[in-house]
Design a protein around this motif. Structure first.
Motif, PDB file in Angstrom:
ATOM      1  N   ILE A 259       0.935 -16.413  12.813  1.00  0.00           N
ATOM      2  CA  ILE A 259       0.471 -15.037  12.680  1.00  0.00           C
ATOM      3  C   ILE A 259       0.948 -14.269  13.916  1.00  0.00           C
ATOM      4  N   PRO A 260       1.737 -13.197  13.747  1.00  0.00           N
ATOM      5  CA  PRO A 260       2.367 -12.518  14.891  1.00  0.00           C
ATOM      6  C   PRO A 260       1.423 -11.585  15.657  1.00  0.00           C
ATOM      7  N   SER A 261       0.366 -12.137  16.221  1.00  0.00           N
ATOM      8  CA  SER A 261      -0.566 -11.331  17.018  1.00  0.00           C
ATOM      9  C   SER A 261      -0.023 -11.143  18.429  1.00  0.00           C
ATOM     10  N   ARG A 262      -0.552 -10.138  19.105  1.00  0.00           N
ATOM     11  CA  ARG A 262      -0.077  -9.789  20.437  1.00  0.00           C
ATOM     12  C   ARG A 262      -1.268  -9.434  21.333  1.00  0.00           C
ATOM     13  N   LEU A 263      -1.069  -9.555  22.631  1.00  0.00           N
ATOM     14  CA  LEU A 263      -2.006  -9.045  23.630  1.00  0.00           C
ATOM     15  C   LEU A 263      -1.195  -8.478  24.777  1.00  0.00           C
ATOM     16  N   LYS A 264      -1.520  -7.256  25.171  1.00  0.00           N
ATOM     17  CA  LYS A 264      -0.830  -6.609  26.280  1.00  0.00           C
ATOM     18  C   LYS A 264      -1.847  -5.986  27.217  1.00  0.00           C
ATOM     19  N   ILE A 265      -1.639  -6.164  28.504  1.00  0.00           N
ATOM     20  CA  ILE A 265      -2.524  -5.606  29.528  1.00  0.00           C
ATOM     21  C   ILE A 265      -1.870  -4.363  30.132  1.00  0.00           C
ATOM     22  N   TYR A 266      -2.598  -3.256  30.152  1.00  0.00           N
ATOM     23  CA  TYR A 266      -2.084  -1.988  30.659  1.00  0.00           C
ATOM     24  C   TYR A 266      -2.613  -1.754  32.073  1.00  0.00           C
ATOM     25  N   PRO A 267      -1.728  -1.680  33.071  1.00  0.00           N
ATOM     26  CA  PRO A 267      -2.136  -1.561  34.479  1.00  0.00           C
ATOM     27  C   PRO A 267      -2.986  -0.324  34.746  1.00  0.00           C
ATOM     28  N   GLN A 268      -3.986  -0.511  35.596  1.00  0.00           N
ATOM     29  CA  GLN A 268      -4.841   0.577  36.071  1.00  0.00           C
ATOM     30  C   GLN A 268      -5.668   1.234  34.965  1.00  0.00           C
ATOM     31  N   MET A 269      -5.746   0.602  33.820  1.00  0.00           N
ATOM     32  CA  MET A 269      -6.525   1.176  32.722  1.00  0.00           C
ATOM     33  C   MET A 269      -7.885   0.487  32.610  1.00  0.00           C
ATOM     34  N   GLU A 270      -8.846   1.252  32.072  1.00  0.00           N
ATOM     35  CA  GLU A 270     -10.224   0.818  32.024  1.00  0.00           C
ATOM     36  C   GLU A 270     -10.643   0.490  30.590  1.00  0.00           C
ATOM     37  N   HIS A 271     -11.880   0.078  30.437  1.00  0.00           N
ATOM     38  CA  HIS A 271     -12.489  -0.216  29.140  1.00  0.00           C
ATOM     39  C   HIS A 271     -12.333   0.976  28.192  1.00  0.00           C
ATOM     40  N   GLY A 272     -11.755   0.730  27.013  1.00  0.00           N
ATOM     41  CA  GLY A 272     -11.632   1.773  26.005  1.00  0.00           C
ATOM     42  C   GLY A 272     -10.787   2.952  26.407  1.00  0.00           C
ATOM     43  N   PHE A 273      -9.649   2.700  27.068  1.00  0.00           N
ATOM     44  CA  PHE A 273      -8.854   3.783  27.654  1.00  0.00           C
ATOM     45  C   PHE A 273      -8.078   4.604  26.633  1.00  0.00           C
ATOM     46  N   PHE A 274      -7.846   4.074  25.431  1.00  0.00           N
ATOM     47  CA  PHE A 274      -6.929   4.732  24.493  1.00  0.00           C
ATOM     48  C   PHE A 274      -7.700   5.656  23.550  1.00  0.00           C
ATOM     49  N   PHE A 275      -7.956   6.880  24.030  1.00  0.00           N
ATOM     50  CA  PHE A 275      -8.661   7.871  23.233  1.00  0.00           C
ATOM     51  C   PHE A 275      -7.963   9.230  23.273  1.00  0.00           C
ATOM     52  N   GLU A 276      -6.931   9.360  24.095  1.00  0.00           N
ATOM     53  CA  GLU A 276      -6.136  10.577  24.180  1.00  0.00           C
ATOM     54  C   GLU A 276      -4.755  10.202  24.680  1.00  0.00           C
ATOM     55  N   LEU A 277      -3.853  11.190  24.777  1.00  0.00           N
ATOM     56  CA  LEU A 277      -2.466  10.927  25.167  1.00  0.00           C
ATOM     57  C   LEU A 277      -2.092  11.806  26.355  1.00  0.00           C
ATOM     58  N   ARG A 278      -2.722  11.544  27.499  1.00  0.00           N
ATOM     59  CA  ARG A 278      -2.435  12.293  28.716  1.00  0.00           C
ATOM     60  C   ARG A 278      -1.806  11.434  29.798  1.00  0.00           C
ATOM     61  N   ARG A 279      -2.340  10.260  30.015  1.00  0.00           N
ATOM     62  CA  ARG A 279      -1.849   9.393  31.072  1.00  0.00           C
ATOM     63  C   ARG A 279      -0.682   8.539  30.583  1.00  0.00           C
ATOM     64  N   GLN A 280       0.126   8.094  31.527  1.00  0.00           N
ATOM     65  CA  GLN A 280       1.327   7.339  31.185  1.00  0.00           C
ATOM     66  C   GLN A 280       1.014   6.121  30.325  1.00  0.00           C
ATOM     67  N   MET A 281      -0.038   5.365  30.682  1.00  0.00           N
ATOM     68  CA  MET A 281      -0.347   4.158  29.946  1.00  0.00           C
ATOM     69  C   MET A 281      -0.911   4.458  28.561  1.00  0.00           C
ATOM     70  N   GLN A 282      -1.557   5.608  28.402  1.00  0.00           N
ATOM     71  CA  GLN A 282      -2.018   6.007  27.075  1.00  0.00           C
ATOM     72  C   GLN A 282      -0.831   6.305  26.163  1.00  0.00           C
ATOM     73  N   ILE A 283       0.163   6.982  26.713  1.00  0.00           N
ATOM     74  CA  ILE A 283       1.368   7.289  25.938  1.00  0.00           C
ATOM     75  C   ILE A 283       2.124   6.009  25.608  1.00  0.00           C
ATOM     76  N   GLU A 284       2.199   5.100  26.570  1.00  0.00           N
ATOM     77  CA  GLU A 284       2.862   3.823  26.315  1.00  0.00           C
ATOM     78  C   GLU A 284       2.116   3.032  25.238  1.00  0.00           C
ATOM     79  N   ALA A 285       0.790   3.060  25.299  1.00  0.00           N
ATOM     80  CA  ALA A 285      -0.004   2.356  24.293  1.00  0.00           C
ATOM     81  C   ALA A 285       0.216   2.959  22.902  1.00  0.00           C
ATOM     82  N   PHE A 286       0.366   4.277  22.825  1.00  0.00           N
ATOM     83  CA  PHE A 286       0.641   4.925  21.545  1.00  0.00           C
ATOM     84  C   PHE A 286       1.972   4.438  20.966  1.00  0.00           C
TER      85      PHE A 286
END
Length: 270
Positions: A227-254
């Motif tokens: 099963i092709p599952s993945r896990l990626k850690i985003y530097p300097q990001m906190e719990h539940g960080f992906f709720f908007e597209l302003r910071r670099q890591m949020q855009i990368e996560a998108f």
């Protein structure tokens, strides 16, 4: 927000929390074969589907039909909330069928929402003990999931923040000592098997509630099952960080999210 949306209520008369919103794709954009179903976090007792509207707007511009659901925040327990979510998901399936669209739905969720989403994806309908009597399409299940800050299990540990463990016991509906079997039913670890969809765990470096290494165990087990599952850690990001597209890591996560949906997300570099 560039796109309009429609709200669908599951009951008449209306029941607070049993509602979901649908965003169609942006005008002039061709719809993709995969749709996205969002489940909000908020400690099981808070949060709102509205928190995902900004992200849904962005996904609409990429051609994804999206839905975001609420669930009863005053529910007796998480099993009632899971029942709400399954019913919203089922209604979204019907919406896609009525539109002549493929019923390929990927789930996106964070924290408490990720807990409920992981059960939606990995446990069979009704397997946790939730009510599924109103489902029309129980055989149609999510094809994948993108999960942030996901609890591997629902069990007590010394490292759990005491106040948060109280929250978990509250939504379980009974103290752990009185019914540990209920906590096992709420534990994702008990539903990891060959019929799981691919999961993408998007983890913030500063995740403080749910250990990242436990979810890595799921990814490793999935790989053993092809099963092709993945896990990626985003530097300097906190719990539940992906709720908007302003910071670099949020855009990368998108962008990573889109790649995962398209089946082209590479293995994270070590």
């Amino acid at each position: 927000m560039k796109n309009s949306y429609y709200s669908y209520y599951l009951d008449s008369p209306l029941v607070t929390g049993r509602v979901f919103d649908i965003f169609d794709v942006s005008p002039g954009v061709e719809a993709k074969d995969t749709a996205i179903f969002f489940i909000h976090g908020g400690g099981w007792r808070g949060g709102s589907r509205l928190n995902y509207h900004t992200l849904m707007d962005a996904f609409s511009e990429r051609g994804y039909i999206t839905a975001t659901t609420d669930y009863r925040l005053k529910a007796k327990n998480a099993f009632e909330q899971l029942s709400d979510i399954r019913e919203s998901f089922d209604c979204f399936v019907q919406y896609l069928i009525d539109r002549g669209r493929p019923c390929n739905i990927s789930v996106h969720a964070s924290s408490a929402g990720a807990h409920l989403a992981s059960l939606l994806c990995c446990a069979l309908p009704g397997e946790c003990g939730e009510d599924i009597s109103r489902l029309k399409h129980p055989e149609i299940r999510p094809v994948s999931a993108v999960l942030q800050s996901t609890p591997y299990d629902f069990l007590p540990y010394d490292w759990r923040i005491p106040d948060f463990w109280n929250v978990m016991q509250n939504i379980a509906g009974v103290p752990y000592e009185q019914a540990p079997e209920i906590y096992e039913k709420l534990s994702l670890k008990n539903y990891i098997r060959e019929d799981n969809p691919p999961l993408f765990f998007m983890e913030g470096e500063f995740e403080h509630l749910f250990p990242i290494d436990l979810n890595m165990k799921i990814v490793q087990k999935h790989k053993e099952m092809n099963i092709p599952s993945r896990l990626k850690i985003y530097p300097q990001m906190e719990h539940g960080f992906f709720f908007e597209l302003r910071r670099q890591m949020q855009i990368e996560a998108f962008e990573d999210n889109c790649k995962f949906l398209e089946g082209v997300l590479p293995e994270p570099q070590k």
